[in-house]
Design a protein around this motif. Structure first.
Motif, PDB file in Angstrom:
ATOM      1  N   ASN A  19      18.252  19.490 -10.895  1.00 49.87           N
ATOM      2  CA  ASN A  19      17.795  19.667  -9.697  1.00 49.87           C
ATOM      3  C   ASN A  19      18.493  20.642  -8.620  1.00 49.87           C
ATOM      4  N   GLN A  20      17.948  21.524  -7.924  1.00 52.71           N
ATOM      5  CA  GLN A  20      18.927  22.357  -6.845  1.00 52.71           C
ATOM      6  C   GLN A  20      18.965  21.320  -5.697  1.00 52.71           C
ATOM      7  N   ILE A  21      19.951  21.373  -5.217  1.00 51.87           N
ATOM      8  CA  ILE A  21      20.182  20.565  -3.950  1.00 51.87           C
ATOM      9  C   ILE A  21      20.513  21.428  -2.649  1.00 51.87           C
ATOM     10  N   ALA A  22      19.895  20.568  -1.512  1.00 49.18           N
ATOM     11  CA  ALA A  22      19.844  21.379  -0.085  1.00 49.18           C
ATOM     12  C   ALA A  22      20.711  20.372   0.644  1.00 49.18           C
ATOM     13  N   CYS A  23      21.664  20.754   1.673  1.00 46.60           N
ATOM     14  CA  CYS A  23      22.078  20.048   2.722  1.00 46.60           C
ATOM     15  C   CYS A  23      21.050  19.569   3.731  1.00 46.60           C
ATOM     16  N   VAL A  24      21.005  18.220   4.090  1.00 47.42           N
ATOM     17  CA  VAL A  24      20.144  17.724   5.097  1.00 47.42           C
ATOM     18  C   VAL A  24      20.810  17.125   6.245  1.00 47.42           C
ATOM     19  N   THR A  25      22.182  16.899   6.172  1.00 50.37           N
ATOM     20  CA  THR A  25      22.866  16.462   7.262  1.00 50.37           C
ATOM     21  C   THR A  25      24.697  17.234   7.151  1.00 50.37           C
ATOM     22  N   ALA A  26      24.566  18.038   8.233  1.00 52.50           N
ATOM     23  CA  ALA A  26      25.810  18.946   8.170  1.00 52.50           C
ATOM     24  C   ALA A  26      27.125  18.241   8.006  1.00 52.50           C
ATOM     25  N   PHE A  27      28.017  18.598   7.087  1.00 56.50           N
ATOM     26  CA  PHE A  27      29.370  18.155   6.915  1.00 56.50           C
ATOM     27  C   PHE A  27      30.222  18.893   6.632  1.00 56.50           C
ATOM     28  N   ALA A  28      31.640  19.095   7.120  1.00 61.06           N
ATOM     29  CA  ALA A  28      32.819  20.062   6.697  1.00 61.06           C
ATOM     30  C   ALA A  28      32.155  21.262   6.963  1.00 61.06           C
ATOM     31  N   SER A  29      32.220  22.256   6.200  1.00 64.96           N
ATOM     32  CA  SER A  29      31.723  23.404   6.352  1.00 64.96           C
ATOM     33  C   SER A  29      30.046  23.774   5.864  1.00 64.96           C
ATOM     34  N   ILE A  30      29.878  22.860   5.511  1.00 68.25           N
ATOM     35  CA  ILE A  30      28.407  22.854   5.038  1.00 68.25           C
ATOM     36  C   ILE A  30      27.327  22.575   6.056  1.00 68.25           C
ATOM     37  N   LYS A  31      26.501  23.547   6.348  1.00 67.49           N
ATOM     38  CA  LYS A  31      25.278  23.448   7.234  1.00 67.49           C
ATOM     39  C   LYS A  31      24.216  22.872   6.947  1.00 67.49           C
ATOM     40  N   SER A  32      23.237  21.978   7.705  1.00 68.92           N
ATOM     41  CA  SER A  32      22.099  21.659   7.375  1.00 68.92           C
ATOM     42  C   SER A  32      21.291  22.666   6.979  1.00 68.92           C
ATOM     43  N   GLY A  33      20.679  22.511   5.948  1.00 68.31           N
ATOM     44  CA  GLY A  33      19.322  23.664   5.399  1.00 68.31           C
ATOM     45  C   GLY A  33      20.225  24.327   4.372  1.00 68.31           C
ATOM     46  N   GLU A  34      21.437  24.407   4.232  1.00 65.90           N
ATOM     47  CA  GLU A  34      22.187  25.267   3.215  1.00 65.90           C
ATOM     48  C   GLU A  34      22.009  24.725   1.884  1.00 65.90           C
ATOM     49  N   ILE A  35      21.560  25.630   0.883  1.00 68.98           N
ATOM     50  CA  ILE A  35      21.110  25.584  -0.569  1.00 68.98           C
ATOM     51  C   ILE A  35      22.388  25.491  -1.194  1.00 68.98           C
ATOM     52  N   GLY A  36      22.333  24.191  -2.127  1.00 66.41           N
ATOM     53  CA  GLY A  36      23.670  24.181  -2.970  1.00 66.41           C
ATOM     54  C   GLY A  36      23.336  24.458  -4.484  1.00 66.41           C
ATOM     55  N   GLY A  37      24.018  24.020  -5.472  1.00 67.23           N
ATOM     56  CA  GLY A  37      23.982  24.279  -7.110  1.00 67.23           C
ATOM     57  C   GLY A  37      22.845  23.118  -7.393  1.00 67.23           C
ATOM     58  N   TRP A  52      30.767  18.751  -2.702  1.00 66.91           N
ATOM     59  CA  TRP A  52      29.624  19.651  -2.706  1.00 66.91           C
ATOM     60  C   TRP A  52      29.554  20.331  -4.176  1.00 66.91           C
ATOM     61  N   VAL A  53      28.472  20.660  -4.614  1.00 65.74           N
ATOM     62  CA  VAL A  53      28.047  21.528  -5.725  1.00 65.74           C
ATOM     63  C   VAL A  53      27.520  22.857  -5.256  1.00 65.74           C
ATOM     64  N   TYR A  54      28.007  23.771  -5.338  1.00 65.07           N
ATOM     65  CA  TYR A  54      27.843  25.301  -4.582  1.00 65.07           C
ATOM     66  C   TYR A  54      27.093  26.299  -5.719  1.00 65.07           C
ATOM     67  N   GLU A  55      26.297  27.360  -5.275  1.00 65.12           N
ATOM     68  CA  GLU A  55      26.015  28.444  -5.829  1.00 65.12           C
ATOM     69  C   GLU A  55      25.348  27.985  -7.324  1.00 65.12           C
ATOM     70  N   ASN A  56      25.670  28.503  -8.196  1.00 67.12           N
ATOM     71  CA  ASN A  56      25.108  28.180  -9.436  1.00 67.12           C
ATOM     72  C   ASN A  56      25.648  27.092 -10.453  1.00 67.12           C
TER      73      ASN A  56
END
Length: 203
Positions: A19-37, A52-56
């Motif tokens: 499952n692809q993930i998306a941030c719902v609560t901003a933390f560190a350098s990850i913004k809310s809504g940012e798509i992860g791996g 965090w799991v990034y990109e692909n």
């Protein structure tokens, strides 16, 4: 705190649905809504900390990414592997088996860390950057020697090769009748010393 959710976008990997993930609560350098791996289930990525799991990147099986760890690029973490602390796994690297990558360790390039390996510091670009020997000792533990950082990890011990020698002598002193386990660890030390010399000659 819930820091991510599934986007509904999935992909199949070896019969598993990731499952692809998306941030719902901003933390560190990850913004809310940012798509992860991609992860298989919530148990693969902690909702706490800055992990965090990034990109692909893909995390699946019983693998666990937590604390401040990062898995990026096209990296894969799977089976029973753990990535934690401030560790980073990226590019095309793979961590699997019962391996643990933690502390400030970095695994990248086409490196593969597997089996019972434990990396807690230094960087690993290729599989020949470290060696795992075991089981040995009273706990039937595995000893990992990381060449670049001159670090030995086994059980609760982490230190350089000279510190490891002293710890073995102190814990398994042959003068106190602890011959069997001392002999086992001395064989491990000789292999580590040989590889260290080879690495120096190659530089």
């Amino acid at each position: 705190m819930q820091k991510y959710k599934f986007t509904g976008i999935t992909k199949e990997v070896y019969g598993r649905t990731l499952n692809q993930i998306a941030c719902v609560t901003a933390f560190a350098s990850i913004k809310s809504g940012e798509i992860g791996g991609y992860i298989e289930k919530e148990a693969n990525l902690s909702q706490d900390g800055d992990a965090w799991v990034y990109e692909n990147a893909e995390v699946y099986g019983n693998a666990w990414v937590y604390e401040n760890a990062k898995v990026c690029g096209d990296a894969k973490v799977y089976e029973n592997a753990w990535v934690c602390g401030n560790a980073k796994v990226y590019e095309n690297a793979e961590v699997y088996g019962n391996a643990k990558v933690c502390g400030n360790a970095k695994v990248y390039g086409n490196a593969k860390v597997c089996g019972e390996a434990i990396l807690r510091r230094g960087f690993t670009e290729k599989v020949t950057d470290y060696i795992v020997i075991g089981p040995q000792g009273t706990r039937s533990s595995f000893a990992t020697f990381h060449l670049h950082s001159n670090t030995v990890c086994t059980g609760c011990f982490v230190g350089n090769l000279n510190e490891f020698k002293k710890a073995v002598y102190k814990t398994h002193n042959p003068d106190q009748g602890r011959v069997t386990f001392n002999n086992q660890y001395q064989r491990v030390i000789r292999v580590f010393e040989f590889l260290q010399e080879q690495d120096k000659d190659a530089q």
